[in-house]
Design a protein around this motif. Sequence first.
Motif, short mmCIF file in Angstrom:
data_model
loop_
_atom_site.label_atom_id
_atom_site.label_comp_id
_atom_site.label_asym_id
_atom_site.label_seq_id
_atom_site.Cartn_x
_atom_site.Cartn_y
_atom_site.Cartn_z
N ASP A 32 31.82 51.65 22.00
CA ASP A 32 32.20 50.56 21.09
C ASP A 32 33.30 49.70 21.70
N SER A 33 34.30 50.34 22.27
CA SER A 33 35.42 49.61 22.89
C SER A 33 36.13 50.52 23.87
N GLY A 34 36.98 49.93 24.69
CA GLY A 34 37.72 50.67 25.68
C GLY A 34 37.70 49.96 27.01
N THR A 35 38.57 50.35 27.90
CA THR A 35 38.73 49.72 29.21
C THR A 35 38.72 50.76 30.31
N ILE A 36 38.06 50.44 31.42
CA ILE A 36 38.10 51.27 32.61
C ILE A 36 38.59 50.43 33.78
N LYS A 37 39.57 50.94 34.51
CA LYS A 37 40.10 50.27 35.68
C LYS A 37 39.83 51.12 36.91
N MET A 38 39.38 50.50 37.98
CA MET A 38 39.12 51.19 39.24
C MET A 38 40.19 50.83 40.27
N TYR A 39 40.82 51.87 40.81
CA TYR A 39 41.87 51.70 41.81
C TYR A 39 41.44 52.33 43.15
N GLY A 40 41.88 51.75 44.24
CA GLY A 40 41.74 52.35 45.54
C GLY A 40 43.05 53.01 45.94
N VAL A 41 42.97 54.18 46.56
CA VAL A 41 44.16 54.93 46.95
C VAL A 41 44.13 55.16 48.44
N LYS A 42 45.22 54.78 49.13
CA LYS A 42 45.32 55.01 50.58
C LYS A 42 46.21 56.20 50.85
N PHE A 45 40.53 55.45 32.40
CA PHE A 45 39.88 54.94 31.19
C PHE A 45 40.85 55.03 30.02
N TYR A 46 40.84 53.95 29.24
CA TYR A 46 41.82 53.75 28.18
C TYR A 46 41.12 53.54 26.84
N GLU A 47 41.50 54.34 25.85
CA GLU A 47 41.06 54.15 24.46
C GLU A 47 39.55 53.98 24.35
N ILE A 48 38.81 54.90 24.98
CA ILE A 48 37.35 54.88 24.89
C ILE A 48 36.94 55.30 23.48
N HIS A 49 36.31 54.38 22.77
CA HIS A 49 35.94 54.61 21.37
C HIS A 49 34.43 54.53 21.22
N PRO A 50 33.78 55.62 20.76
CA PRO A 50 32.32 55.62 20.66
C PRO A 50 31.82 54.88 19.42
N ALA A 51 30.64 54.32 19.53
CA ALA A 51 30.02 53.69 18.37
C ALA A 51 29.46 54.75 17.42
N THR A 52 29.14 55.94 17.98
CA THR A 52 28.57 57.03 17.21
C THR A 52 29.55 58.19 17.18
N ASP A 53 29.72 58.81 16.03
CA ASP A 53 30.69 59.89 15.88
C ASP A 53 30.31 61.12 16.70
N ASN A 54 31.35 61.83 17.17
CA ASN A 54 31.16 63.15 17.77
C ASN A 54 30.37 63.08 19.08
N GLN A 55 30.83 62.21 20.00
CA GLN A 55 30.13 62.00 21.26
C GLN A 55 31.02 62.32 22.46
N GLN A 56 30.38 62.53 23.60
CA GLN A 56 31.12 62.79 24.83
C GLN A 56 30.97 61.64 25.81
N PHE A 57 32.04 61.40 26.54
CA PHE A 57 32.11 60.37 27.57
C PHE A 57 31.79 61.03 28.91
N ALA A 58 30.99 60.38 29.76
CA ALA A 58 30.51 61.03 30.98
C ALA A 58 30.29 60.02 32.10
N PHE A 59 30.08 60.54 33.33
CA PHE A 59 29.84 59.67 34.48
C PHE A 59 28.74 60.26 35.37
N GLN A 60 28.14 59.39 36.18
CA GLN A 60 27.29 59.77 37.29
C GLN A 60 27.52 58.77 38.41
N ALA A 61 26.97 59.10 39.59
CA ALA A 61 27.15 58.26 40.77
C ALA A 61 25.81 58.08 41.46
N ASP A 62 25.76 57.09 42.37
CA ASP A 62 24.54 56.89 43.14
C ASP A 62 24.89 56.30 44.50
#
Length: 203
Positions: free
Chosen positions: A193-203, A57-74
């Motif tokens: 607000d902005s930012g990019t996420i790239k998903m890579y596969g690793v062998k 993830f690159y330059e993840i910028h929140p729309a709201t100040d003082n926030q955390q970036f997080a993930f979940q899976a399913d």
Amino acid sequence: MALNFANNNSLSAITSLPASISGGGMTLISEQTASSSATIDFTSGIDSTYDSYVFKFYEIHPATDNQQFAFQADTGTNTNYNTQITSSAFRAYHIESGSDQGLGYVAGEDQAQGTAFQKLTAGGTVGADADQNASGELQIYDPASTTKVKHFIGRSSGSHASNYATDFYVAGYVNTTTALTRFQFKMLSGNIDSGTIKMYGVK
């Protein structure tokens, strides 16, 4: 007994590897860019093709100040994003003025069989000033396994809302033996607000 060492000339003569040896490397599978996005979801391309998957993830910028970036899976076609996670976390930090710094375990950022989104940035980040953001990566190992839990490692560098540089580490496992097929990323409050996420596969 004479020992034969490789030199630059012998290495440059190698043009391919035997079929039995894998060259490894990362393959870009997909890329998404946020634009006032509530979430960024990856719902395809996650299977047994690769041994592990890396989300950068690159330059993840929140729309709201003082926030955390997080993930979940399913799993499967489920979209609850509440799989059980057990994790550990620690961080280093240093303020721009140089008057405060530290390194230590942060119990509030880990989980013990929790179903919340797992934080990928340190507590109190990320600032919403125009130049503030967070970048890093999350690696998930063998998400297609149907016999083992799914281990992950994450690391990020963030611009704290109070002008700290933060270095955050998190690792753990998604406690399911069902194959993981989708991942969701979001700020814990407000939009990305902005930012990019790239998903890579690793062998």
